[in-house]
Design a protein around this motif. Structure first.
Motif, short mmCIF file in Angstrom:
data_model
loop_
_atom_site.label_atom_id
_atom_site.label_comp_id
_atom_site.label_asym_id
_atom_site.label_seq_id
_atom_site.Cartn_x
_atom_site.Cartn_y
_atom_site.Cartn_z
N SER A 65 0.83 -1.20 0.00
CA SER A 65 0.00 0.00 0.00
C SER A 65 0.86 1.25 0.00
CB SER A 65 -0.88 0.01 1.25
OG SER A 65 -1.53 1.24 1.42
N ARG A 66 0.37 2.30 -0.63
CA ARG A 66 1.08 3.58 -0.61
C ARG A 66 0.79 4.38 0.65
NH1 ARG A 66 -0.50 3.04 -6.07
NH2 ARG A 66 1.27 2.95 -7.52
N VAL A 67 -0.11 3.91 1.48
CA VAL A 67 -0.39 4.61 2.74
C VAL A 67 0.84 4.51 3.64
CG1 VAL A 67 -1.86 4.68 4.77
CG2 VAL A 67 -2.85 4.14 2.53
N VAL A 68 1.38 5.62 4.06
CA VAL A 68 2.69 5.64 4.72
C VAL A 68 2.72 4.79 5.99
CG1 VAL A 68 4.37 7.11 5.88
CG2 VAL A 68 3.28 7.89 3.77
N THR A 69 1.69 4.93 6.81
CA THR A 69 1.69 4.27 8.12
C THR A 69 1.15 2.85 8.07
OG1 THR A 69 -0.47 5.22 8.58
CG2 THR A 69 1.46 6.43 9.37
N GLY A 70 0.70 2.41 6.89
CA GLY A 70 0.03 1.11 6.81
C GLY A 70 -1.46 1.31 7.05
#
Length: 124
Positions: free
Chosen positions: A99-104
């Motif tokens: 995922s590109r979401v930084v924090t997961g």
């Protein structure tokens, strides 16, 4: 594109341990948070764990908290899921995802790439 290949599944007795690996290739691994999901027979796929890009943030489903540990090695482009004290209800196909979401994230729709899955069977 990111290609993900899981390994390490198998048959284990209840109370035993397994370590799943997910090797990534393609784009820069450290640009992606990683997650593990699982799907048991007849059930929907569910979130298991996620780890941030740097590895500094980790989050677990309540059902595995205290038994499973997610980790990553950005130098090896690999994410791991150490599974201890396995129960029969852990039996499922386990998938890793990027995922590109930084924090997961625990949200499936926020994952862009998925592996083919590896079977984990826990006998009671």
């Amino acid at each position: 594109q990111v290609q993900l290949v899981e390994s390490g599944g198998g048959l284990v007795q209840a109370g035993g341990s397994l370590r799943l690996s997910c090797a990534a290739s393609g784009r820069t691994f450290s640009n992606y948070a990683m997650g593990w999901f699982r799907q048991a027979p007849g059930k929907e796929r569910e979130f298991v764990s996620t780890i941030s890009r740097s590895g500094g943030f980790r989050y677990y489903a309540d059902s595995v908290k205290g038994r499973f540990t997610i980790s990553r090695d950005n130098a090896k482009n690999t994410v791991y899921l150490q599974m201890n004290s396995l129960k029969s209800e852990d039996t499922a196909v386990y998938y890793c995802a990027a995922s590109r979401v930084v924090t997961g994230t625990r949200a499936e729709h926020e994952y862009d790439y998925w592996g083919q899955g590896t079977q984990v069977t826990v006998s009671s």
